[in-house]
Structures are given as structure tokens and as C-alpha cells.
Design a protein around this motif. Structure first.
Motif, PDB file in Angstrom:
ATOM      1  N   ILE A 234       0.049  12.482   5.503  1.00 35.36           N
ATOM      2  CA  ILE A 234      -0.413  11.106   5.723  1.00 35.36           C
ATOM      3  C   ILE A 234      -0.570  10.867   7.222  1.00 35.36           C
ATOM      4  CG2 ILE A 234       0.119   8.653   5.473  1.00 35.36           C
ATOM      5  CD1 ILE A 234       1.699   9.227   3.022  1.00 35.36           C
ATOM      6  N   ASN A 235      -1.744  10.373   7.599  1.00 33.97           N
ATOM      7  CA  ASN A 235      -1.975  10.025   8.997  1.00 33.97           C
ATOM      8  C   ASN A 235      -2.274   8.539   9.121  1.00 33.97           C
ATOM      9  OD1 ASN A 235      -2.078  12.854   9.290  1.00 33.97           O
ATOM     10  ND2 ASN A 235      -3.387  12.610  11.083  1.00 33.97           N
ATOM     11  N   LYS A 239      -1.805   4.076  17.232  1.00 32.76           N
ATOM     12  CA  LYS A 239      -0.846   4.576  18.220  1.00 32.76           C
ATOM     13  C   LYS A 239       0.494   3.918  17.945  1.00 32.76           C
ATOM     14  CE  LYS A 239      -3.577   6.225  21.962  1.00 32.76           C
ATOM     15  NZ  LYS A 239      -4.774   5.602  22.508  1.00 32.76           N
ATOM     16  N   SER A 240       1.554   4.702  18.019  1.00 30.63           N
ATOM     17  CA  SER A 240       2.865   4.192  17.604  1.00 30.63           C
ATOM     18  C   SER A 240       3.312   2.980  18.415  1.00 30.63           C
ATOM     19  CB  SER A 240       3.905   5.303  17.717  1.00 30.63           C
ATOM     20  OG  SER A 240       3.986   5.733  19.055  1.00 30.63           O
ATOM     21  N   GLU A 241       2.862   2.897  19.675  1.00 28.89           N
ATOM     22  CA  GLU A 241       3.357   1.812  20.532  1.00 28.89           C
ATOM     23  C   GLU A 241       2.523   0.528  20.403  1.00 28.89           C
ATOM     24  OE1 GLU A 241       2.007   4.616  21.496  1.00 28.89           O
ATOM     25  OE2 GLU A 241       0.556   4.320  23.103  1.00 28.89           O
ATOM     26  N   VAL A 280       3.781  -0.621  15.667  1.00 29.09           N
ATOM     27  CA  VAL A 280       3.277   0.161  14.537  1.00 29.09           C
ATOM     28  C   VAL A 280       4.316   1.218  14.151  1.00 29.09           C
ATOM     29  CG1 VAL A 280       1.468   1.778  13.847  1.00 29.09           C
ATOM     30  CG2 VAL A 280       0.871  -0.253  15.142  1.00 29.09           C
ATOM     31  N   ARG A 281       5.082   1.695  15.154  1.00 25.20           N
ATOM     32  CA  ARG A 281       6.119   2.693  14.853  1.00 25.20           C
ATOM     33  C   ARG A 281       7.137   2.132  13.850  1.00 25.20           C
ATOM     34  NH1 ARG A 281       7.929   3.615  19.591  1.00 25.20           N
ATOM     35  NH2 ARG A 281       6.846   5.546  20.027  1.00 25.20           N
ATOM     36  N   LEU A 282       7.523   0.868  14.069  1.00 24.08           N
ATOM     37  CA  LEU A 282       8.493   0.267  13.152  1.00 24.08           C
ATOM     38  C   LEU A 282       7.895   0.166  11.741  1.00 24.08           C
ATOM     39  CD1 LEU A 282      11.183  -1.116  12.528  1.00 24.08           C
ATOM     40  CD2 LEU A 282      10.196  -3.279  13.278  1.00 24.08           C
ATOM     41  N   MET A 283       6.617  -0.199  11.678  1.00 26.77           N
ATOM     42  CA  MET A 283       5.977  -0.297  10.359  1.00 26.77           C
ATOM     43  C   MET A 283       5.961   1.077   9.683  1.00 26.77           C
ATOM     44  SD  MET A 283       2.964  -2.839  11.653  1.00 26.77           S
ATOM     45  CE  MET A 283       2.113  -3.285  10.181  1.00 26.77           C
ATOM     46  N   ARG A 284       5.623   2.095  10.453  1.00 27.55           N
ATOM     47  CA  ARG A 284       5.625   3.465   9.904  1.00 27.55           C
ATOM     48  C   ARG A 284       7.034   3.852   9.432  1.00 27.55           C
ATOM     49  NH1 ARG A 284       5.884   8.627  12.724  1.00 27.55           N
ATOM     50  NH2 ARG A 284       7.603   7.612  13.828  1.00 27.55           N
ATOM     51  N   ASP A 285       8.038   3.539  10.271  1.00 23.80           N
ATOM     52  CA  ASP A 285       9.419   3.910   9.924  1.00 23.80           C
ATOM     53  C   ASP A 285       9.852   3.246   8.611  1.00 23.80           C
ATOM     54  OD1 ASP A 285       9.413   5.356  12.206  1.00 23.80           O
ATOM     55  OD2 ASP A 285      10.803   4.053  13.332  1.00 23.80           O
ATOM     56  N   VAL A 286       9.453   1.975   8.444  1.00 21.82           N
ATOM     57  CA  VAL A 286       9.850   1.259   7.227  1.00 21.82           C
ATOM     58  C   VAL A 286       9.119   1.841   6.017  1.00 21.82           C
ATOM     59  CG1 VAL A 286       9.768  -0.979   6.048  1.00 21.82           C
ATOM     60  CG2 VAL A 286      10.534  -0.852   8.424  1.00 21.82           C
ATOM     61  N   PHE A 298       0.763  10.008  13.335  1.00 18.39           N
ATOM     62  CA  PHE A 298      -0.216   9.095  13.924  1.00 18.39           C
ATOM     63  C   PHE A 298      -1.445   9.902  14.291  1.00 18.39           C
ATOM     64  CE2 PHE A 298       3.798   6.885  14.720  1.00 18.39           C
ATOM     65  CZ  PHE A 298       3.485   5.667  14.133  1.00 18.39           C
ATOM     66  N   GLY A 299      -2.604   9.298  14.106  1.00 17.54           N
ATOM     67  CA  GLY A 299      -3.841   9.983  14.481  1.00 17.54           C
ATOM     68  C   GLY A 299      -4.826   9.948  13.339  1.00 17.54           C
TER      69      GLY A 299
END
Ligand SMILES: NC(=O)c1ccc[n+]([C@@H]2O[C@H](COP(=O)([O-])OP(=O)(O)OC[C@H]3O[C@@H](n4cnc5c(N)ncnc54)[C@H](OP(=O)(O)O)[C@@H]3O)[C@@H](O)[C@H]2O)c1
Length: 382
Positions: A234-235, A239-241, A280-286, A298-299
């Protein structure tokens, strides 16, 4: 006090507005269309019964008008329009299409958002409704850097998708309308579920990615020695920040209801945006945490030509639709909102809240079951 006519009462925000405005004692009329299976009366009754079950109290029923914003005069009969002319003194135009893609100006989201707003304004003219509350979006700012102010609208910005542009046109139509005395514009950021219960009724934006990741892991997921699924296929095209602005629906509705019930706050534009965005990093982590996964990258999504599963194919095509969503957000100035509702502080969407909301969505299988009703709410003129 005259009636307030609410459009979009069956949607996520509309159902909260219905609850909060009825609670505040506002005489309410709602414009609702038929769904595939249910009449407008049954839909409104079911929505209110849901609130009654969740809150353990009873609500008045609003006056229900069967109508469609894409139809001239909302498709109402002359008698229904006459009732509105005699009883309604303000419109809360909330119905819209949230489609990010379009096949042209004749199609969504233009049809609902621009033509629908034209019909709303023409209806106001016919029914002599002179006060308008328009639900717009913070993302009328399009792609912009820096701080975005509530008094700004067109600043030469580019748009990430037709939805944003259609909402700008809708706002302009309302602002330029000569037969309105008062125009109040609400611009929410990305609306998510209830900050306390996690409840949501429709699943846009963040939930689309959550659901896609969930479905994909259900179909492809195999756990490795860590006991978690590996999701390196999954991509997230982001960008994570990057920061995103998420706001719980209960807060959006509370602020709107407060402004609507306090005439001294009418006539302004309100950014319903959080004090603090999240990454976005937090959203990905959740998304990883609630699906018991790790490894989401990411990418740009990489196409695996052989053995591409249908689920992964679906994930990629939906990711493309939502690619305009994944970008660094602007900073939204919300001076007017903070001045009008200093007592209503936007609950900060932190990891715990996002986990709670995501788990509620998964538990409800990205849907919502209303109670079955035997007696629909009465529809005016039916
Ligand atoms: N969700 C967000 O993140 C977000 C962010 C910023 C601003 N907004 C704005 O907030 C408002 C409410 O959005 P939401 O999140 O509550 O969306 P939603 O859950 O999809 O609800 C949309 C509502 O509009 C109604 N509607 C759409 N087309 C219609 C038509 N032709 N005739 C009659 N009703 C129609 C829908 O009725 P049906 O139930 O019959 O489909 C539904 O009640 C919209 O103006 C949206 O642009 C939303």
C-alpha cells in the motif's frame, strides 16, 4: 419565529444539524429526496429515531418536504412553495455532492453544487426567503501556501479538483445574490465522526483510505512473525510531514447551530477549522494500528503488473480519485469563529480520537443501520 429550511438533512452534517437545531427549539423544515428504498418521510423518521435511541430522549419532527436540489423549484409543488413563502424565513443550504471527479459541467459535482445552489436561490426568491446560511468548505482556498483568511475567496488560486471549484462558484452565487438581505457562510475543514461516540453516517475523505486499507488487508493480509499484517504493497501518495485539518462533526454542528441561533453573528464567514492540524504520518499510523498492519509506504502507488489482485487494483484506482486530497493543507485563520463561539473549542483530533473513530467505522462496517420505522414522518402535501 419562522421556519429554517435545511437541505441535506440525511447526510453526516445534516443529521447533526437536525439534532442540534431541534434541540435548540428552532422550527425546522427539511428538504429530502427519496432514496432507492425509502421515502423522504421514512428517511427523516429513521434518522430522528436513531438520535432518540442514542440519546435516550425524544425530538420534535421537522416539517418534511420531498425535493431534489438538482430540479428547478426543488421539484416542489406550487402548494409546497406557497407553504414555504408563508412559513420559512431562512435557508440552511447544506446539500452538496462531495464527488472529487467529474465528467463535465453537466455532471456532479457541478450539478448539485452550482445548479443546486442556483435552484436554492431561485427558490428563496419565489418564497421571499431573505436570509441564507451557505455550507461551503475551507478548501475553496484551493492550492495555496500560507495563511488563508475568512474574508478571502478568489485569489487566483488553482484547484485540486472540481469539487473545490464548484464550491467557490456556489459561494459566489450566494454572495452576489441581490434578493438576500443576509448571507452567512460556513467553511468546514475535513469532517470526521463524533469526537465522543465516534459515530459517523457517511464515509468521505479520511474514511475512504481507511476503508480501502481495511478491505485490502481483509483480502490480502497475511500476518508475519510480528503477528501483524505486512502492508508494504500500500502506498499513500503523500508526504508524511504534510498537515491535514480534521474536525469532528459534533463540533462543526455545535458552532453552526450557535451562530444560527444568535442573529448578532449572522452575515459573516466562518472557517470551521481546527486550531492544530495533524500530520499525514499520524493518519497512516492510525490506519496501520486499527488494521493491525505495518509497512504502509509513502509515495506513488506502484503497479504490480502480474498477480495484481482486484482489491489492489481497486485501491489504486480509488487512490487516484483521492490523489488531490493528499496534499499539504493551508493554514486556516478562524478569527470570526473564535470570536463568535469562544466557548466552543474544537476538540483536538489526536491519535486516541482518530483510533476511536476509525474503530467505530470498522465496527459499523463503514455503514450505518437506522432503526426500522413503521410510521414515516409526515411529508407536507403528500
Ligand atoms: N464531509 C466533509 O469533509 C466536508 C468538508 C467541508 C465541507 N463539507 C460540506 O458540508 C456539507 C455536508 O456534507 P456531508 O459531509 O454531510 O455530506 P454527505 O454526508 O454526503 O451529505 C450530503 C447531503 O446532501 C444531500 N444531497 C445531495 N444531493 C442532493 C440532491 N440532488 N437533492 C437533495 N439532497 C441532496 C444528500 O442527500 P442523500 O442522503 O439523498 O444523498 C445528503 O443529505 C456539504 O455542503 C459539503 O460540501 C463537507
Amino acid at each position: 419565529m419562522g421556519y429554517l429550511l435545511l437541505t441535506g438533512a440525511t447526510g453526516l452534517l445534516g443529521r447533526y444539524l437536525m439534532r442540534d437545531l431541534l434541540t435548540a427549539g428552532v422550527p425546522l423544515a427539511v428538504l429530502v429526496r427519496r432514496s432507492r428504498r425509502k421515502t423522504p418521510g421514512a428517511r427523516v423518521e429513521a434518522a430522528i429515531r436513531s438520535w432518540e435511541e442514542m440519546e435516550g430522549r425524544t425530538f420534535e419532527r421537522p416539517v418534511v418536504l420531498e425535493g431534489d436540489i438538482t430540479q428547478p423549484d426543488f421539484g416542489l409543488t406550487p402548494d409546497q412553495t406557497k407553504w414555504a413563502a408563508e412559513n420559512v424565513n431562512a435557508m440552511l443550504h447544506n446539500a452538496a455532492s462531495l464527488s472529487f471527479v467529474s465528467t463535465g459541467r453537466h455532471a456532479e459535482p457541478w450539478r448539485s453544487n452550482v445548479d443546486g445552489t442556483k435552484h436554492a436561490l431561485e427558490f428563496c426568491r419565489q418564497a421571499n426567503i431573505r436570509k441564507m446560511f451557505q455550507v461551503s468548505t475551507a478548501y475553496v482556498s484551493g492550492i495555496r501556501d500560507g495563511r488563508v483568511y475568512e474574508h478571502e475567496l478568489r485569489t487566483g488560486q488553482e484547484f485540486a479538483n472540481p469539487y473545490e471549484e464548484s464550491k467557490v462558484e456556489a459561494e459566489e452565487l450566494v454572495r452576489d445574490c441581490k434578493h438576500l438581505d443576509s448571507v452567512t457562510v460556513f467553511r468546514p475543514a475535513i469532517i470526521i465522526g463524533d469526537s465522543k461516540s465516534g459515530v459517523t453516517f457517511t464515509y468521505h475523505n479520511y474514511y475512504v483510505m481507511l476503508e480501502l486499507a481495511h478491505k485490502l488487508t481483509e483480502q490480502l493480509g497475511s500476518q508475519d512473525f510480528t503477528g501483524r499484517g505486512v502492508a508494504n504493497y500500500i502506498n499513500l501518495d503523500a508526504k508524511s510531514e504534510w498537515n491535514k485539518n480534521l474536525v469532528p462533526v459534533d463540533w462543526v454542528s455545535a458552532v453552526m447551530s450557535h451562530v444560527i441561533t444568535h442573529p448578532e453573528h449572522h452575515g459573516q464567514t466562518y472557517h470551521l477549522t481546527p486550531r492544530l492540524p495533524i500530520s499525514v504520518r499520524l493518519m497512516r499510523d492510525v490506519i496501520e494500528q486499527v488494521n493491525n498492519l505495518y509497512g504502509i509506504n509513502f509515495g506513488k502507488p506502484v503497479k504490480i503488473e502480474n498477480n495484481q489482485s482486484l482489491a489492489l487494483e481497486l485501491f489504486h484506482s480509488h487512490s487516484e480519485v483521492y490523489s488531490s486530497y493528499w496534499r499539504a493543507d493551508s493554514i486556516f485563520d478562524s478569527t470570526n469563529t473564535q470570536r463568535a463561539a469562544p466557548h466552543l473549542i474544537c476538540p483536538h483530533v489526536d491519535r486516541d480520537m482518530l483510533v476511536r473513530l476509525s474503530e467505530a467505522a470498522i465496527e459499523n462496517k463503514f455503514g450505518w443501520k437506522d432503526p426500522v420505522v413503521d410510521e414515516p414522518a409526515k411529508v407536507l402535501g403528500a
